[in-house]
Write an enzyme that holds these catalytic residues in place. Structure first.
Site, short mmCIF file in Angstrom:
data_model
loop_
_atom_site.label_atom_id
_atom_site.label_comp_id
_atom_site.label_asym_id
_atom_site.label_seq_id
_atom_site.Cartn_x
_atom_site.Cartn_y
_atom_site.Cartn_z
N CYS A 340 0.80 -1.23 0.00
CA CYS A 340 0.00 0.00 0.00
C CYS A 340 0.83 1.29 0.00
O CYS A 340 0.57 2.16 -0.83
CB CYS A 340 -1.00 0.04 1.15
SG CYS A 340 -1.18 -1.45 2.08
N ARG A 369 7.55 -10.38 6.06
CA ARG A 369 7.13 -10.07 7.43
C ARG A 369 7.98 -10.90 8.38
O ARG A 369 8.15 -12.11 8.18
CB ARG A 369 5.64 -10.36 7.64
CG ARG A 369 4.81 -9.40 6.80
CD ARG A 369 3.32 -9.46 7.04
NE ARG A 369 2.70 -8.60 6.03
CZ ARG A 369 1.40 -8.53 5.79
NH1 ARG A 369 0.56 -9.25 6.49
NH2 ARG A 369 0.92 -7.72 4.86
N GLN A 387 1.27 -11.31 -2.72
CA GLN A 387 -0.19 -11.25 -2.72
C GLN A 387 -0.69 -10.95 -4.12
O GLN A 387 0.04 -10.41 -4.94
CB GLN A 387 -0.66 -10.16 -1.77
CG GLN A 387 -0.35 -10.44 -0.32
CD GLN A 387 -0.94 -9.40 0.60
OE1 GLN A 387 -0.91 -8.21 0.30
NE2 GLN A 387 -1.48 -9.83 1.71
N ASP A 389 -2.43 -8.58 -4.68
CA ASP A 389 -2.83 -7.37 -3.99
C ASP A 389 -3.30 -6.31 -4.98
O ASP A 389 -2.77 -6.22 -6.08
CB ASP A 389 -1.56 -6.88 -3.29
CG ASP A 389 -1.85 -5.98 -2.14
OD1 ASP A 389 -3.01 -5.86 -1.76
OD2 ASP A 389 -0.89 -5.39 -1.62
N HIS A 391 -4.88 -1.99 -4.93
CA HIS A 391 -5.43 -0.81 -4.26
C HIS A 391 -6.23 -0.03 -5.27
O HIS A 391 -5.71 0.33 -6.32
CB HIS A 391 -4.28 0.01 -3.66
CG HIS A 391 -3.59 -0.74 -2.57
ND1 HIS A 391 -2.45 -1.47 -2.78
CD2 HIS A 391 -3.95 -0.95 -1.28
CE1 HIS A 391 -2.11 -2.08 -1.65
NE2 HIS A 391 -3.00 -1.79 -0.72
N LYS A 470 -14.81 -3.36 6.58
CA LYS A 470 -14.24 -4.31 5.63
C LYS A 470 -15.17 -5.50 5.41
O LYS A 470 -16.06 -5.76 6.22
CB LYS A 470 -12.88 -4.80 6.11
CG LYS A 470 -12.94 -5.49 7.47
CD LYS A 470 -11.60 -6.09 7.84
CE LYS A 470 -11.71 -6.83 9.18
NZ LYS A 470 -10.56 -7.65 9.49
N HIS A 516 -8.25 -1.45 -0.15
CA HIS A 516 -7.24 -2.51 -0.19
C HIS A 516 -8.01 -3.79 -0.44
O HIS A 516 -8.99 -4.05 0.25
CB HIS A 516 -6.53 -2.71 1.15
CG HIS A 516 -5.98 -1.50 1.79
ND1 HIS A 516 -4.64 -1.24 1.87
CD2 HIS A 516 -6.58 -0.47 2.43
CE1 HIS A 516 -4.44 -0.12 2.53
NE2 HIS A 516 -5.59 0.37 2.88
ZN ZN Z 1 -3.05 -2.46 1.22
#
Ligand code: ZN
Ligand code: ZN
Length: 651
Positions: A340, A369, A387, A389, A391, A470, A516
């Site tokens: 992000c 992580r 991910q 992922d 945005h 969410k 997200h």
């Molecule tokens: Zn994010």
């Protein structure tokens, strides 16, 4: 004596004398209820059936049917375990013994690690104690007296628990399982009234543990067990555990040559060729889904100056989970744990107009992580992962339509994998940022989108992130286990922290809202799920090796090579097994490798330009021209057809 009013869940009420117990209330209602009663909720507080009710109160009897029933039952079984351990291992110290989603555990300090024979002996002692139907008696002790008692018995951890859990209370509750050898434990409860209520339990395994889960503290031995109200449920659960072991992605991943791990790269995966093929198939599939939906794929840096993390807030709140590195000139830097903040910089790198929104950035680069080494597990708890992922930067007015599009994406993707799932909407938590009116608007937009997409959902009141509500999705796999994967999170906070703006139709500057979202979640975890869901037998479109060509004898090798070349030229992932082994052996090997199609080539096939087609589950398909097989296999891949499943659940 005073009378009090007890109000029951159906709204009816009874006058009873003060000091009456939930057990007596249950008996007054019906003998059947008294027999089924395990504990009670008095004004929403869980208590024992022997708890004295001194004031007017709402009383609900907890039975096996109540949502809390199994938890009380399992926690009570954990006490039975502690009673058995302390009687068989004098001097054993008890830590904590909670119920879990799958059963219960209890932590002990003992002179030596438990061995399997110990578990058997302990379980037998538990059965003896259960058969004697010993009462679980709740006693109120003066706090100092309780602390002195446990200190005197050499149980400093219980003293610490009393100090932490009962600060300011003059009295604390202790439980005895009434026995000549009387087992006493400090616990806030509640428990079942007596050990005879505990029937279907089984000790499963042990592990090393630490007091409070901290490796700096006292090492302990944890015993895991499970418990159900009936032996039938217990046996079904044990069978599921066996089935899960067979499907364990670590084992299947090794057997199928998908990936390997090494202690010198803890929590990071070595993807072998077949695993890499599977990974890339998923990565490219996601691109095929996202590009037509207006997503732009990015590759952003992996290591950032701490200023980025300070701006995002991760330096203050998340630093211990990040890998920190030092630049050559002493610059403090952090390896990215999420995409992000980088995407915020990309959005802010140009002047944006409302006409550019929604703007959707997708990224699959690796994230790190710094998870504790003790929690790392296969592909499900890792330090390095990627991910699917994205945005989505939107205006306030675009939230509902963007979330609607996301829900449809989730439906499509999980549909392609044949996965069942459910959605959960998490709303404003107690501590939140921003205005209540903004939250109300955002929550309404999410509900509207859920309803519009005909997506059934449950509401998790107060479970949203502090920066926005969410939607989470739980997948249920083939053996009924739930995996949380997809998430859609509204965020009003991060675009503000990065000072992001777009020029609106009114020519003024506005701050966008970011969504997200991930559908697979992490590739690593999603692959673990797929391996366990399919038990390694992937549908054709996902199988790392889709077809294997099996020459019957040496003289068929040349023809087999031409078949292989045609399969590969058509875009099928194919292999050739040229080993000088019997055809039956080669078929068995291919079956074990869970390769969907085996093409057997012998004299007749070579003469007729055909192959004899065998499917790993459906069996013999007879002989087919090579072109015909290719056409049919490509059709199956394009349709993302599900793999035929064997009749029984075990594979
Ligand atoms: Zn994010
Ligand atoms: Zn307890």
């Amino acid at each position: 004596m005073n009378d009090i009013t007890v109000t029951l869940p159906d709204g009816s009420s009874r006058r009873l004398s003060a000091g009456t117990t939930p057990g007596a209330v249950a008996a007054a209602i019906s003998p059947r209820l008294a027999k089924a009663a395990l504990a009670a909720a008095v004004d929403d507080r869980l208590v024992d059936l022997s708890f004295p009710i001194e004031h007017d109160a709402r009383v609900r009897i907890i039975t096996p049917e109540s949502p809390e029933g199994l938890q009380v039952y399992r926690h009570s079984t954990a006490h039975l375990l502690a009673a058995a351990v302390t009687s068989l291992f004098p001097g054993a110290q008890c830590g904590i013994g909670p119920a879990t989603d799958e059963g219960f555990f209890y932590d002990f300090v003992v002179d030596r690690p438990f061995v399997p024979e110990d578990l058997e002996a302990i379980e037998n002692r538990m059965k003896e104690l259960a058969a004697r139907d010993l009462p679980y008696e709740r006693q109120m002790w003066k706090r100092d007296q309780a602390k002195a008692f446990f200190a005197g018995r050499g149980e400093p951890m219980k003293v610490q628990l009393i100090e932490e859990k009962t600060a300011g209370q003059p009295e604390v509750s202790c439980y005895t399982i009434k026995d000549p050898e009387t087992f006493v434990d400090f616990c806030v409860g509640p428990h079942v009234p007596s050990s005879g209520r505990l029937k279907g339990f089984k000790l499963l395994h042990t592990s090393n543990a630490y007091w409070k889960g901290d490796a700096k503290n006292q090492p302990m031995q944890r015993i895991y067990g499970t418990a159900f109200f009936s032996d039938k449920e217990l046996q079904a659960h044990l069978q599921r555990i066996e089935e899960a072991k067979k499907r364990d992605h670590r084992r299947v991943g090794r057997d199928l040559g998908l990936f390997t791990l090494h202690p010198w790269a803890p929590g990071a995966t070595f993807w072998l060729d077949k695993g890499t093929t599977l990974y890339n198939t998923l990565a490219n599939y996601m691109r095929e889904v996202l590009f037509p939906a207006g997503y732009l794929e990015l590759k952003t840096p992996l290591v950032y100056n701490k200023s980025l993390w300070e701006t995002s807030g991760h330096w203050q709140h998340y630093r211990e989970n990040m890998f920190l590195v030092e630049g050559r000139d002493g610059e403090e830097m952090g390896v990215k744990a999420m995409n992000c903040p980088g995407h915020m910089l990309v959005f802010g790198s140009q002047m944006r107009s409302y006409k550019d929104l929604p703007m959707r950035f997708h990224e699959q680069t690796p994230l790190h992580r710094n998870e504790a080494s003790g929690v790392l597990t296969g592909l499900t708890r890792v330090r390095q992962f990627s991910q699917d992922d994205a945005h989505c930067f939107v205006t306030e007015d675009q939230i509902a339509s963007e979330v609607d599009a996301l829900l449809r994406l989730v439906q499509r993707v999980y549909g392609d994998f044949g996965l069942q799932y459910e959605a959960k909407l998490s709303t404003r938590p107690a501590e939140f940022l921003g205005e209540i009116s903004t939250w109300d608007h955002a929550e309404a937009a999410l509900r509207q989108a859920l309803d519009g997409a005909r997506q059934p959902y449950v509401i998790n009141e107060g479970d949203g992130a502090f920066y926005g509500p969410k939607i989470d999705f739980d997948i249920t796999d083939a053996i009924g286990r739930k995996w949380q994967c997809a998430t859609i999170q509204l965020d009003y906070e991060m675009p503000q922290r990065f000072g992001l703006k777009y020029v609106g139709a009114d020519n003024a500057e506005h701050t966008p809202i970011v969504i997200h979202r991930a559908i697979f979640g992490s590739f690593e975890r999603f692959i673990a799920l797929l391996i366990e869901h399919y038990a390694g037998a992937f549908p054709l479109w996902l199988a790392p090796v889709q077809v294997v060509v099996l020459p019957i004898a040496d003289r068929h090798a040349e023809y087999s090579r031409t078949v292989l070349a045609r399969l590969q030229a058509a875009g099928l992932r194919a292999e050739l097994d040229e080993r000088q082994e019997k055809i039956g052996f080669k078929i068995r090997e291919a079956q074990l490798q869970k390769i969907p199609y085996m093409l057997v080539a012998g004299d007749r096939e070579a003469a007729e330009n055909t192959v004899s087609v065998r499917h790993r589950v459906a069996g013999d398909h007879g002989s087919q021209p090579v072109t015909g097989f290719i056409e049919q296999a490509l059709g199956e891949v394009a349709a993302k057809a599900a793999a035929p499943q064997p009749a029984s659940t075990s594979v």
